[in-house]
Scaffold this active site. Structure first.
Site, short mmCIF file in Angstrom:
data_model
loop_
_atom_site.label_atom_id
_atom_site.label_comp_id
_atom_site.label_asym_id
_atom_site.label_seq_id
_atom_site.Cartn_x
_atom_site.Cartn_y
_atom_site.Cartn_z
N CYS A 145 53.40 14.78 29.53
CA CYS A 145 53.65 13.77 28.57
C CYS A 145 54.89 14.12 27.72
O CYS A 145 55.83 13.02 27.76
CB CYS A 145 52.39 13.15 28.16
N ARG B 186 47.22 25.96 32.52
CA ARG B 186 46.46 25.88 31.40
C ARG B 186 45.75 27.41 31.49
O ARG B 186 45.28 27.70 32.56
CB ARG B 186 45.42 24.93 31.64
N GLN C 120 50.08 18.37 38.66
CA GLN C 120 49.22 16.92 38.61
C GLN C 120 50.06 15.97 38.95
O GLN C 120 51.35 15.99 39.22
CB GLN C 120 48.92 16.63 37.13
N ASP D 218 51.23 13.20 38.21
CA ASP D 218 51.09 12.65 36.99
C ASP D 218 52.08 11.28 36.82
O ASP D 218 52.75 10.97 37.51
CB ASP D 218 51.63 13.47 35.90
N HIS E 44 53.57 8.17 33.75
CA HIS E 44 53.44 7.77 32.45
C HIS E 44 53.97 6.32 32.27
O HIS E 44 54.95 6.23 32.75
CB HIS E 44 53.87 8.73 31.18
N LYS F 166 39.66 7.89 27.79
CA LYS F 166 40.11 7.78 29.27
C LYS F 166 38.99 7.27 30.04
O LYS F 166 37.59 7.46 29.82
CB LYS F 166 40.46 9.41 29.72
N HIS G 240 48.81 7.29 30.21
CA HIS G 240 49.00 8.66 31.17
C HIS G 240 47.80 8.41 32.19
O HIS G 240 46.73 7.81 32.06
CB HIS G 240 48.32 9.70 30.37
#
Length: 614
Positions: free
Chosen positions: A313, A342, A360, A362, A364, A444, A490
């Site tokens: 992000c 991670r 990911q 991902d 945004h 979420k 997100h």
RNA sequence: GCUCACGUAGCUCAGUAGGUAGAGCACUUCCUUGGUAAGGAAGAGGUCACCGGUUCGAUCCCGGUCGUGAGCUCCA
């Protein structure tokens, strides 16, 4: 009771339901209670059996290993039961036979389960005298005035019930495994020994369950990943770090291509961002305060400290900040297949499902408050579409609310949570609330898909965030020509490509649908006489865009077919003299069926048509 | 990270009451040219996870480290 059902049905009854409560069959009845039978074939009936099985196992363990074994708790689970024990010596699987034998004796004795009601004080004294501190601690947490204990034989346990009438109902059970478990799930408290078992009303069911476990084992993505040469994890590289082998990498590319196309169609733009960033950025975002334990250690470069990214992000935010934004640009939808790292504790790593480096899918979305709802709708639609494309139609939806450690104002959290909730409700989607399970910057929606082992895997996640825009002071110019703060969403749909691929492998048992099969067809010749023709067919298919391999080794056809079959290749293209002479191929399907001979170009066209995603 | 178990050839596994190891498959070579799930023969391949200790001697016993598995805890 007699009035409720016939004699045959009565044999099938385990307990009764009175309103919300489940009661033993031995429970004294009052005239005004309305009763409903709980039968053996109901989930509640099975739970009662398994819960009773846990008691019987505890009784067996205490009888075999002495009263200095402390008993903790022993509930039914989704596929069986467990009981936690505190005992100095470790249990070993070698103990199973003895415990099971003792349980059999208890079953054969048909011991009745009897219920007694005591005051909490009486119960505390009872378990203190028995030297059972865990039971005493449980009692400390009980607010009711009275509690019940259940006895069978000389064994007594603090328990709400209900239970089976007597131990003879436990006809089919098996101890499964031993594992450590913290008392009350708290890693600061003592580690107990948990014995897992499973139980059914009849032996056939147990057999079926064990067979199901065997089948599931065959689908294990770690086993298939090795056999099909999809991915590997190397000691050279490190735990939790995935190496995609050519076949896996090709499947991944196909998944990514589909994902990119679908995102383009849905108004997204693609980004690429680096793997590390300055520590200062992670301070601004709040990751250092709220996510540090999941991050890899910092590194120094020319007196500046950098850190590997656990999320994408802030990078997208940095791109947002490259120019002054207008409300006319909104919604901005930026997506990235972003690889994050991670730190996960070694004990929790598992194949592709739980790793330390993953990509990911991902995105945004920056939008206006009035666009929020529609954007969430769009994401949910795209999400379910993509899951469906991969063959997933069963999932559980969760709404996760504010965690203990969080950034931002309560007001923002409430707004964000409300937005997600409204979207789910307007879409008419069933969901459960997961209190305190949100991310530190926002609530979420999580969508968990189930694998064959019955494990639910969190893949999709949709998060509304009012907080990072504030921390990074994001702004846009609104109609009033003043600066306002955008809302950020997100979201990741497959979640992690690694995990998603793992679930896919298990879902399809490695036999991927044609569109994402790394090898769609393999050309097999029968004798060396067709070597040149194999080559021509192979080249022609390759030119036509078919993902094809050839096996022109000096081996028998049987042998080649067996190998291709084990590799789960959708189509085997067989060429012998017959095919060579007529310029055709004979196609064998994964299920063993054969198609009529056809021309190479017809076959290529067939593959092309069948590989279309939608 | 914690508990328990495990770690022998690329894979699946034997084995040694402590005297430096073996099978099947895979791999290489040769023979065989065979139509829908394993044709035959020969060969190569292992410092028995790593580091220490006990011992005349350790792959086997003990300790530690690393890794894997089942859970716990935590999560995409």
């Amino acid at each position: 009771m007699k009035a409720l059902c016939s004699g045959k049905e009565r044999k099938n009854i385990v307990a009764v339901r009175a309103g919300e409560r489940l009661l033993d069959l031995s429970e004294p009845l009052t005239a005004d209670t309305v009763l409903e039978p709980v039968t053996k074939d109901s989930p509640e009936g099975l739970d009662i059996l398994r819960h009773s099985a846990a008691h019987i196992m505890a009784q067996a363990v205490v009888e075999l290993y002495g009263p200095d074994v402390k008993v903790a708790i022993g509930p039914a689970t989704e596929d069986g039961f467990y009981y936690d024990f505190d005992r100095k010596e470790p249990f070993s699987p070698d103990d199973f036979a003895a415990i099971e034998a003792r349980m059999q004796e208890i079953v054969a004795a048909a011991l009745p389960f009897s219920r007694e009601t005591l005051s909490v004080a009486e119960a505390r004294k009872f378990f203190q005298d028995k030297g059972q501190p865990y039971k005493v601690e449980l009692l400390d947490g009980i607010e009711a005035e009275t509690v019940s204990i259940y006895r069978q034989g000389d064994f007594a346990d603090l328990c709400r019930g209900p239970h089976i009438v007597n131990s003879s109902l436990l006809q089919a059970f098996k101890l499964m495994r031993i594992a450590g478990a913290y008392w009350r799930g708290d890693e600061k408290r003592p580690m107990l020994q948990r014995l897992y078992g499973t139980a059914f009303f009849d032996a056939k069911e147990l057999k079926k369950y064990l067979h199901h476990l065997e089948e599931a084992k065959k689908r294990d993505h770690r086993k298939l990943g090795r056999e099909l040469e999809l991915f590997t994890i190397s000691d050279l590289v490190g735990p939790g770090l995935i190496l995609w082998q050519p076949k896996g990498a090709l499947a991944r590319r196909l998944i990514e291509d589909y994902w990119k196309d679908e995102h383009y169609r849905n108004g997204y733009e693609l980004l690429y961002t680096p793997h590390i960033a300055k520590r200062d950025m992670w301070a601004t975002s709040g990751h250092l305060d709220f996510y540090a334990e999941n991050m890899f250690s910092p590194m120094e470069v020319e007196d500046v400290t950098y850190q590997l990214k656990p999320m994408n992000c802030p990078f997208h935010i940095a791109i947002y900040k490259t120019s002054k934004r207008s409300y006319r640009e909104f919604p901005i939808r930026w997506c990235e297949l972003g690889t994050v790292y991670r730190f996960e504790r070694t004990g929790s790593l598992q194949g592709l499902m739980r790793v330390r480096g993953f990509t990911q899918d991902d995105a945004h979305i920056f939008c206006l408050p009035e666009q929020l709802e529609e954007e969430i709708f769009n994401i949910i639609d795209l999400n379910l579409l993509i899951l469906q494309t991969f063959g997933f139609t069963e999932y559980d939806i969760y709404l996760s609310t504010r965690p203990e450690k969080y950034v931002g104002s309560d007001e923002n959290w409430q707004k964000a949570t409300e937005a997600l909730k409204m979207a789910l409700e307007k879409k008419g989607l069933q969901y459960r609330v997961d209190p305190g399970e949100g991310v530190f910057y926002g609530p979420k929606i999580d969508i968990k898909i189930k694998d064959v082992l019955g494990r639910a895997w969190q893949c999709s996640t949709i998060q509304v965030d009012f907080n990072l825009p504030e921390r990074f002071q994001l702004a846009y110019t609104a109609e009033d020509s003043r600066d306002h703060q955008p809302i950020m969403i997100h979201r990741a749909l497959m979640g992690s490509l690694e995990r998603f691929f793992g679930v896919l492998i298990e879902h399809y048992a490695g036999a991927f649908p044609l569109w994402m099969a790394p090898v769609q067809a393999k050309v097999l010749n029968i004798t060396d006489a067709q070597l040149d023709y194999v080559d021509r067919v192979y080249q022609q298919l390759r030119q036509a865009g078919v993902r094809v391999e050839k096996d022109s080794r000096n081996e028998k056809l049987n042998y080649k077919i067996r190998e291709a079959q084990l590799a789960k290749i959708p189509y085997m293209v067989i060429v012998g003299d017959k095919e060579k002479d007529t310029e055709t191929v004979t196609v064998r399907l994964r299920d063993g069926k054969n198609l009529e001979p056809m021309s190479v170009s017809d076959f290529a066209e067939m593959i092309r048509k069948e590989s279309r995603i939608r």
